[in-house]
Design an enzyme around this catalytic site. Structure first.
Site, mmCIF file in Angstrom:
data_model
loop_
_atom_site.group_PDB
_atom_site.id
_atom_site.type_symbol
_atom_site.label_atom_id
_atom_site.label_comp_id
_atom_site.label_asym_id
_atom_site.label_seq_id
_atom_site.Cartn_x
_atom_site.Cartn_y
_atom_site.Cartn_z
ATOM 1 N N CYS A 82 0.843 -1.260 -0.083
ATOM 2 C CA CYS A 82 0.018 0.126 -0.143
ATOM 3 C C CYS A 82 0.771 1.367 0.296
ATOM 4 O O CYS A 82 1.515 1.454 -0.851
ATOM 5 C CB CYS A 82 -0.941 0.045 1.197
ATOM 6 S SG CYS A 82 -2.390 1.124 0.863
ATOM 7 N N HIS A 103 -3.579 -4.820 0.440
ATOM 8 C CA HIS A 103 -3.038 -5.617 1.504
ATOM 9 C C HIS A 103 -3.251 -6.934 1.614
ATOM 10 O O HIS A 103 -4.475 -7.489 1.827
ATOM 11 C CB HIS A 103 -3.835 -4.918 2.719
ATOM 12 C CG HIS A 103 -3.596 -3.514 2.928
ATOM 13 N ND1 HIS A 103 -2.444 -3.088 3.960
ATOM 14 C CD2 HIS A 103 -3.897 -2.345 2.571
ATOM 15 C CE1 HIS A 103 -2.554 -1.792 3.879
ATOM 16 N NE2 HIS A 103 -3.428 -1.249 3.045
ATOM 17 N N GLU A 120 -2.155 -9.325 3.276
ATOM 18 C CA GLU A 120 -2.006 -9.684 4.645
ATOM 19 C C GLU A 120 -3.372 -9.353 5.382
ATOM 20 O O GLU A 120 -3.834 -10.500 6.083
ATOM 21 C CB GLU A 120 -0.933 -8.861 5.641
ATOM 22 C CG GLU A 120 -1.417 -7.408 6.134
ATOM 23 C CD GLU A 120 -1.372 -6.613 5.005
ATOM 24 O OE1 GLU A 120 -1.561 -5.326 5.424
ATOM 25 O OE2 GLU A 120 -1.011 -6.702 4.028
#
Length: 220
Positions: free
Chosen positions: A112, A202, A204
């Protein structure tokens, strides 16, 4: 087991005793990804001993953050209505980490705003505001088209449905980088240069530990 550094993030808060404090942190998603992908995560809290950290670690993750990168770093002034942090803790930490790990030719994964830090450090610029890529009411998602000759293609194939939590994006691409993923509206969503990789979403948050596992595999 490989050790991979990650940039910490900063938030200011007031304690119950009324004392202004700063909290340094990493998003809990990253510790989950490190455990599943099989590497040790090393949070970097300051520039103290940063050369030793860069020498010790096999790679670097530049994490996303809540506060935007000050446009002074790419030669612009803030657009009307936009505010930026008065302190430069996150900006300077990111740039110093990128400098050291790139000098050592160690892999970097920017996520990001981490993608944006990579682009700015190497001479690129940002669009300070774009619409339709984030919302306070719901998590925005969209599809990205991925170039074949890329780190991402080996993970996702020709396209991937990604989360979108950003109101800024790459404007001028830094020299030497190639665009490896693009949204339908033309927004640049991923860039690469050798073992430097940046993604605007993202992974994650979506639990895509394979992304981090494959990144760890190219670290040394």
């Amino acid at each position: 087991m490989k050790i991979i550094a990650i940039s910490t993030r900063s938030t200011d808060y007031r304690s119950d005793a009324g004392i202004d404090k700063r909290r340094l942190y990493i998003n809990g998603y990253f510790s989950e990804m490190a455990e599943k992908a099989g590497f040790i995560l090393f949070p970097v809290c300051s520039q103290n001993g940063i050369e030793e950290i860069a020498a010790m670690c096999s790679g670097l993750i530049i994490a996303g953050r809540d506060r935007d990168i000050n446009p002074k770093y790419y030669g612009e002034v803030p657009l009307e209505g936009l505010t930026y942090p008065e302190d430069s803790y996150e900006d300077e930490l990111d740039f110093r980490l990128i400098e050291l790990f790139d000098k050592a030719k160690k892999p970097i994964l920017g996520i990001c705003s981490g993608l944006q830090s990579l682009n700015i450090f190497f001479g690129g610029t940002l669009k300070q505001h774009i619409d339709e890529h984030t919302s306070k009411e719901k998590l925005v998602r969209h599809t990205v088209k991925i170039n074949k000759d890329s780190f991402l293609y080996s993970l996702y194939g020709q396209e991937n449905n990604v989360n979108s939590i950003h109101h800024q994006a790459i404007n001028k691409l830094a020299a030497g980088f190639k665009v490896t993923a693009v949204a339908d509206d033309g927004t640049i969503e991923a860039i690469e240069r050798d073992n430097l990789i940046g993604v605007q979403w993202h992974p994650e948050v979506d639990g895509e530990y394979q992304t981090f596992k494959k990144f760890a595999e190219i670290c040394f």
